[in-house]
Design a protein around this motif. Structure first.
Motif, PDB file in Angstrom:
ATOM      1  N   SER A 187       0.785  -1.219   0.000  1.00  0.00           N
ATOM      2  CA  SER A 187       0.000   0.000   0.000  1.00  0.00           C
ATOM      3  C   SER A 187       0.816   1.267   0.000  1.00  0.00           C
ATOM      4  O   SER A 187       0.333   2.324  -0.379  1.00  0.00           O
ATOM      5  N   GLU A 243      -7.965  -0.859 -11.125  1.00  0.00           N
ATOM      6  CA  GLU A 243      -7.498  -1.779 -10.104  1.00  0.00           C
ATOM      7  C   GLU A 243      -8.634  -2.168  -9.161  1.00  0.00           C
ATOM      8  O   GLU A 243      -8.847  -3.340  -8.847  1.00  0.00           O
ATOM      9  N   TYR A 292      -6.249   3.505 -10.522  1.00  0.00           N
ATOM     10  CA  TYR A 292      -6.917   2.898  -9.380  1.00  0.00           C
ATOM     11  C   TYR A 292      -8.332   2.474  -9.697  1.00  0.00           C
ATOM     12  O   TYR A 292      -8.832   1.511  -9.137  1.00  0.00           O
ATOM     13  N   GLY A 316      -4.728   4.250  -2.517  1.00  0.00           N
ATOM     14  CA  GLY A 316      -3.926   3.037  -2.685  1.00  0.00           C
ATOM     15  C   GLY A 316      -3.945   2.192  -1.430  1.00  0.00           C
ATOM     16  O   GLY A 316      -4.050   0.964  -1.479  1.00  0.00           O
ATOM     17  N   TRP A 317      -3.892   2.871  -0.300  1.00  0.00           N
ATOM     18  CA  TRP A 317      -3.852   2.166   0.973  1.00  0.00           C
ATOM     19  C   TRP A 317      -5.180   1.445   1.215  1.00  0.00           C
ATOM     20  O   TRP A 317      -5.213   0.258   1.578  1.00  0.00           O
ATOM     21  N   ALA A 327      -5.471  -1.432  -1.162  1.00  0.00           N
ATOM     22  CA  ALA A 327      -4.575  -2.522  -0.794  1.00  0.00           C
ATOM     23  C   ALA A 327      -5.148  -3.313   0.363  1.00  0.00           C
ATOM     24  O   ALA A 327      -5.092  -4.549   0.385  1.00  0.00           O
ATOM     25  N   ARG A 385       4.123  -3.079 -10.034  1.00  0.00           N
ATOM     26  CA  ARG A 385       3.408  -2.180  -9.153  1.00  0.00           C
ATOM     27  C   ARG A 385       4.353  -1.308  -8.312  1.00  0.00           C
ATOM     28  O   ARG A 385       4.194  -0.091  -8.252  1.00  0.00           O
ATOM     29  N   TYR A 398      -3.501   9.874  -3.958  1.00  0.00           N
ATOM     30  CA  TYR A 398      -3.121   8.660  -4.676  1.00  0.00           C
ATOM     31  C   TYR A 398      -2.779   7.546  -3.704  1.00  0.00           C
ATOM     32  O   TYR A 398      -3.283   6.423  -3.799  1.00  0.00           O
ATOM     33  N   PHE A 399      -1.905   7.864  -2.726  1.00  0.00           N
ATOM     34  CA  PHE A 399      -1.462   6.796  -1.829  1.00  0.00           C
ATOM     35  C   PHE A 399      -2.501   6.466  -0.767  1.00  0.00           C
ATOM     36  O   PHE A 399      -2.529   5.341  -0.269  1.00  0.00           O
ATOM     37  N   ASP A 412       4.684   2.829  -8.321  1.00  0.00           N
ATOM     38  CA  ASP A 412       4.444   3.639  -7.128  1.00  0.00           C
ATOM     39  C   ASP A 412       5.665   4.485  -6.798  1.00  0.00           C
ATOM     40  O   ASP A 412       5.550   5.656  -6.425  1.00  0.00           O
ATOM     41  N   PHE A 428      -4.034   8.382 -10.754  1.00  0.00           N
ATOM     42  CA  PHE A 428      -4.951   8.270  -9.636  1.00  0.00           C
ATOM     43  C   PHE A 428      -6.340   7.851 -10.125  1.00  0.00           C
ATOM     44  O   PHE A 428      -6.917   6.872  -9.642  1.00  0.00           O
TER      45      PHE A 428
END
Lengths: 650, 650
Positions: free
Chosen positions: B13, B447, B444, B517-518, B521, B485, B513-514, B489, B440
């Motif tokens: 993540s 994903e 995602y 992502g977190w 994940a 991946r 974004y992160f 990142d 972003f």
């Protein structure tokens, strides 16, 4: 012992270097001398050789005309020398590696092979001593093979008392000998020796030496015992030796990562008991890293800028200044002749003093890094000394300007160093030939005859030594002195190699130097020197790397010199540098691990006797903590863990 | 499992990255936006902001006047970001390190913790098999802890037969399902499924699938058994797995140097059985080194010159050429409109194809290095991919010229890179902001919804899947895909970091974004992906190093940018680069050993059950060599050493 002798001899004598130079010479002399000698570059327009050109210069690369096809012979020569070096170095590494394996797998019991050094022991919980936490940690991780642990203690105070007692004992022995002598020569009752208790025995109360010393010892002994006890229980440091009941277990444990965090419980192979530097053991890992960085910085600065402090010192210590500060020098300084001489040579004297002190300074610096053993310190300081002399004597002299301004040029134009070396080196051939010859005649003469030690010995025996022990101590030749000897030999190798193709006539001198060196080493190792500790050839990888460094300086130089001769095929030499790097890397991965660690194969060899574990343990007890009788070792151990038995158990 | 999930989640993540960007943003946005926004560098001489300057540009470093004291705020910001990064990275490394220790010291029995991989087994004496020599060697060195050894065999042929049998079994299951379906729908006796034996089932004799496959299996089974036997006894390779009866013994043994010569009996920790790459195990050490060098060279060339082959390929594959070589394309190519479009976009298509194939190519290259495990291959190829995208997407785009000509400049003037980056980067801020935003929204979205896999799954279920197993296989989401991946990142991190001070408005996008992502994940790791193998967080040190690399690119860039603003205190930023290096080194020495090796502390944890050694052993038998019943493991072993029992004993 046979194997160890072979090993020291091999390292001390430079047999591999001798082989490299001899094999190079066999081909280079017959090939290059005629090729160079029959060319005409040094002749003037009338076809005559000017008077000031010596035969030595005519037989060198300088006599070959620019762009001549004869230069192929020189390129071939560089390749020949390189491959001879690779071949010999490879064989030597293999040989030393086998000798080391043989030395390590002998059936003698060596205490260091059963021990492991633990540093960075974490702070124990409040109800435990360090000794207990070490014990329980390793007993849990090595339940079957753990024998005992010995925590390092701060022995400064105990050692001081111990040395005092030893000093008094020594004085008593000396005084008794003097007393006995006086009885025979003069009167049957003799003169009881006396001395003064003050500074250097010059001032203070006059006392009867024998009585005084005996009393002092009586006074100090209980003090020592008290100090021993308190050292063992209260001055435990966060480092320890851990003993295992087999060599394989110790070898395996010392190579295994123990803690999850790298800054706790770091383990390494134990150094030999005689080589341990006790004060360095408790240093923490961050302390060690910081110290190492600082020391490297100091050494770098010393190597590059060493002329600056010398100049500064000699500026401050002008005669006028000295006269003011040390008035008693007036008598000497005021004489006109002496004054002129001193004024002219004071900077040189400062330089000589600095150069003489340098090895000691480097040993001191290496010790400050926190290195745990003497033999490692010798290796480290020898490495530093090598860089110093190669940079200053060789490159510094060859480039002909201060190293600092040369460095500036290098930073501005990195590839320029090759051209600079190429253009300056050939001119200095004669100087360095003389240098090698001088080393050969003067250096070895002194070494072989051991003239200075002999004089000192006889002076000592005549005026100072009274007892057997004292004579023996005066006669002892000391250790092999790797730390200055190895770098000096390596400088000669670098010199001879670099000039081997430029002026092949230097080769016979190099061969002679190392051949004589070999004979002398055979003699000295066999009959004279007594090594204080044994590292089983760990010096070799160190020498190996530096010989390759010398080879690479040589290859770069030749690239420059032949390039400057307007010979466009000179780039054929460039791959050699890459080959040297690959060779160094291959040797390192192939052989070095067996020097840095003990292979299990070697550690698993059978011993001829069951090791006496308590003897092994005792070997690591510092002299000042050793109980008077050996059976008391148990006391030592009890004392180390005593605080626990006092603490309440939860 | 809980711990492993936490670990994968943490790595997958980018929580640490999120924290770095969030903490940076909290300070940078309120401080830098007003400082930049109230300055006037972008205004024209009349004091108005030109129309084409966006608000985004006004709130960035570009709006600060040259030499203004406001630049102090930006210097402070760089320091803030750097120290936030150090702090978070340190905490994260510690956290992952603890998680790894916890994961490794759980009381579950994991086969790889009892095993050690041995490579470079020397050629055995003529009367011994490799298996015997391995057995006797390790039994001698580890008399108390050695359990068994399993020699790696060449299973290519056996595996081929095994796969054939599996294929037939699969066909039978599928045919039975089809047959059963036909019975219900149509007639009670149903239609027996048939297929053709030729190419892809399109040509050849028509046969009854069930009968044909059963017959084939009957035919192949004895063949497989024969092959198994001959593989085990005659195709032994010079590599082996050695099993120990405790985790501590295996950990300790795998860290211990065994042989005196480094190119024999090299030992490492065993990879997980599922991750073993069998064909790489028997490669010799020199083979591995050579392959590694060659692969690094290829990757370097690919990174630097990747445009050249693309251009070359697109030059060769012009439409005319294609038409000649593949005549069946004529129909398409001869249409004028299509022709124009194709001619214009062929190079771009070649580029896209190349970029799509790159990860696969890098995995292939990493495998060719001779790496023994899948997880290591993923790490290696991920590292290579990172360099590729950072150099090409980021630096390549930012410098605005081909990387090759940029490299030339760098070689000529090494410090110039800082100025070049400094002058080019600010102009591209808008582009990269869009890039991050696009990643972003599009990346995602895909994903999270897993749209493409969903479509493929439904197509498969409708038309292909007949049995339960087939549906399950179609639904399986595959592995986490670290190798593309993680570098992607890391590219975002590099981008956002580098622009964090130039144009702080990029930070919210990076944080978003992160953050998303977190969340994703957390969901994916928990509910979707099933990792094929577990490396217990070994990916982290790899990511850590690359985040520091990103930080250093950032620091160098800022040094250049603020320097170009004619602000002479910009050199205050220079120490940051040194601090980053020291930080990286400290982290490496402190934490990395526990990732590269198993600490004894961890391996010595108690297990909840006595390990069943034969299960552990069986886990490493390749599927194609596994006897039908598990009790037959003894047969496997007997077969491995059979040749000896035949050989005469001396």
């Amino acid at each position: 012992m046979q194997i160890l002798r072979q090993l020291s001899e091999f390292l001390f004598s430079g047999v591999p270097v001798l082989a490299i130079l001899a094999f190079s010479g066999i081909v280079l002399l017959p090939v290059l001398l005629p090729v160079a000698g029959t060319d005409h570059a040094l002749e003037d327009s009338t076809g005559r050789v000017p008077r000031n050109v010596t035969d030595f210069e005519r037989l060198a690369l300088g006599n070959v005309q620019d762009g001549s096809a004869r230069l192929w012979a020189f390129i071939f020569a560089v390749y020949w020398v390189s491959f001879v070096t690779y071949f010999i170095l490879w064989r030597s590494y293999k040989h030393v590696s086998n000798l080391r394996a043989a030395a390590r797998s002998t059936s003698d019991v060596k205490p260091e092979e059963f021990a492991m050094l633990v540093r960075d022991v974490p702070v124990p919980p409040p109800n435990q001593t360090i000794k207990d936490s070490v014990d329980s940690y390793f007993r849990a991780l090595h339940p079957d093979t753990f024998y005992k642990a010995m925590v390092v203690t701060d022995i400064t105070k105990a050692d001081k008392i111990f040395q005092e007692i030893e000093g008094h004992k020594h004085k008593i022995a000396h005084a008794e000998a003097v007393y006995a002598e006086s009885k025979i020569a003069n009167r049957p009752e003799g003169t009881r020796p006396t001395h003064r208790t003050g500074f250097l025995g010059l001032i203070g109360k006059k006392v009867d030496t024998l009585e005084y010393c005996n009393e002092k010892i009586k006074e100090l002994l209980p003090k020592l015992e008290d100090e021993q006890k308190s050292t063992l229980s209260e001055k435990q440091q966060r480092a320890a030796f851990v003993f295992f009941n087999s060599r394989a277990a110790a070898a395996s444990a010392s190579q295994t990562l123990h803690a999850q965090m790298f800054d706790e419980w770091t383990v390494t192979e134990a150094p030999e008991p005689r080589a341990v530097i006790w004060t360095n053991l408790p240093r923490k890992i961050y302390d060690r890293q910081t110290r190492q960085t600082v020391v490297y910085l100091i050494v770098f600065v010393t190597v590059v800028f060493y002329m600056i402090p010398i100049t500064a010192i000699s500026a401050v210590t002008t005669l006028e200044q000295l006269r003011k500060k040390l008035p008693f020098l007036k008598v000497v300084v005021d004489q006109p002749l002496l004054k002129t001489v001193l004024q002219a040579y004071l900077p040189q004297i400062a330089l000589i003093v600095f150069l003489a002190l340098l090895p000691t300074l480097l040993v001191f610096l290496s010790k400050s890094e926190g290195i745990p053993s003497q033999s490692h310190v010798v290796r480290a300081s020898s490495g530093k000394y090598f860089y110093f002399i190669v940079f200053n004597v060789f490159i510094g002299y060859a480039i002909g300007s201060s190293l600092f301004s040369a460095l500036q040029k290098v930073i501005e134009n990195p590839t320029g160093i090759v051209t600079t070396l190429g253009s300056r080196l050939p001119g200095n051939a004669t100087f360095f030939l003389t240098f090698v010859a001088l080393k050969f005649f003067v250096g070895y003469g002194l070494e072989l005859s051991r003239l200075v030690p002999l004089i000192i010995f006889h002076l000592k025996r005549k005026y100072l030594c009274k007892t057997e022990d004292e004579v023996r101590a005066a006669w002892a030749p000391g250790d092999l002195g790797y730390n200055t000897r190895v770098p000096n030999d390596l400088l000669i190798v670098t010199l001879v190699m670099c000039y081997s193709v430029i002026a092949p006539l230097i080769l016979p001198f190099g061969v002679a130097y190392f051949a004589l060196g070999w004979l002398i080493a055979k003699n000295q190792v066999l009959r004279v020197y007594v090594p204080i500790y044994e590292s089983n050839g760990r010096m070799w990888p160190h020498m190996h790397t530096r010989i390759i460094a010398a080879l690479m300086i040589y290859q770069a130089t030749m690239l420059g010199i032949i390039g400057l001769k307007r010979f466009y095929y000179s780039t054929i030499l460039a791959p050699l540098l890459a080959i040297s790097l690959i060779f160094a890397y291959t040797c390192h991965t192939r052989f070095y691990p067996a020097f840095a660690k003990t292979p299990l194969e070697v550690a698993s060899q059978q011993l001829k006797e069951t090791p006496n574990m308590s003897t092994i343990y005792t070997a690591y007890i510092p002299a000042c903590l050793k109980p008077e009788k050996l059976e008391d070792v148990e006391v030592f151990e009890d004392a180390q863990s005593r605080t626990t038995s006092r603490a309440p158990s939860f």
